[in-house]
Write a protein that holds these residues in place. Sequence first.
Motif, PDB file in Angstrom:
ATOM      1  N   SER A   1     -54.598   7.523 -15.260  1.00 53.54           N
ATOM      2  CA  SER A   1     -54.935   6.132 -14.950  1.00 53.54           C
ATOM      3  C   SER A   1     -54.071   5.571 -13.819  1.00 53.54           C
ATOM      4  CB  SER A   1     -54.828   5.259 -16.189  1.00 53.54           C
ATOM      5  OG  SER A   1     -53.492   5.198 -16.632  1.00 53.54           O
ATOM      6  N   SER A   2     -52.815   6.042 -13.683  1.00 54.84           N
ATOM      7  CA  SER A   2     -51.986   5.531 -12.589  1.00 54.84           C
ATOM      8  C   SER A   2     -52.537   5.984 -11.240  1.00 54.84           C
ATOM      9  CB  SER A   2     -50.537   5.953 -12.760  1.00 54.84           C
ATOM     10  OG  SER A   2     -50.413   7.355 -12.648  1.00 54.84           O
TER      11      SER A   2
ATOM     12  N   ARG B   1     -55.699   6.644 -10.703  1.00 54.42           N
ATOM     13  CA  ARG B   1     -56.932   5.856 -10.561  1.00 54.42           C
ATOM     14  C   ARG B   1     -56.594   4.453 -10.076  1.00 54.42           C
ATOM     15  NH1 ARG B   1     -59.794   6.355 -15.547  1.00 54.42           N
ATOM     16  NH2 ARG B   1     -58.253   4.942 -16.369  1.00 54.42           N
ATOM     17  N   ASP B   2     -55.589   3.831 -10.681  1.00 53.41           N
ATOM     18  CA  ASP B   2     -55.200   2.477 -10.280  1.00 53.41           C
ATOM     19  C   ASP B   2     -54.709   2.447  -8.836  1.00 53.41           C
ATOM     20  OD1 ASP B   2     -55.836   1.661 -12.847  1.00 53.41           O
ATOM     21  OD2 ASP B   2     -53.757   1.666 -13.545  1.00 53.41           O
TER      22      ASP B   2
ATOM     23  N   GLU C   1     -56.465   0.340  -5.862  1.00 51.18           N
ATOM     24  CA  GLU C   1     -55.671  -0.610  -5.073  1.00 51.18           C
ATOM     25  C   GLU C   1     -55.761  -0.281  -3.578  1.00 51.18           C
ATOM     26  OE1 GLU C   1     -51.001  -1.930  -4.540  1.00 51.18           O
ATOM     27  OE2 GLU C   1     -51.652  -1.081  -6.436  1.00 51.18           O
TER      28      GLU C   1
END
Length: 119
Positions: free
Chosen positions: A2-3, A5-6, A10
């Motif tokens: 998820s990091s 993906r984030d 961004e």
Amino acid sequence: MSSCRDTAIEHMSLLFTDYRPQFFIRPDGTVLINLRNPAGKRLMSRVIQQEEQTSAVLLNNLVERIRRDLMTIEGPLEEENVDWFLKRIELQTFVPVNPTHRPRKIVVAGARLRALSGK
């Protein structure tokens, strides 16, 4: 995951602020990006694959393909944008659903156009 993906979301948000990006996380781990013009009309949708979310090179290639597509959609091609269409960009052409399938094949976009331009 998820990091990564984030971070990808961004990064894409910062690069496409003029196009009102919207992101939708899909159950398979990919991310759908919709780009809209200021009037709210959807210009394009693209999927950010998991491999693109974790690789800066693949994410940059996706960004460059999106920029080229936007130039094509918004037409006509301006002289200062011709170089975007002469640049080599790797395209991923196969997404295996089953891990026993062959790996992705990488092809180069624009070879024929570069050959015609004489560069």
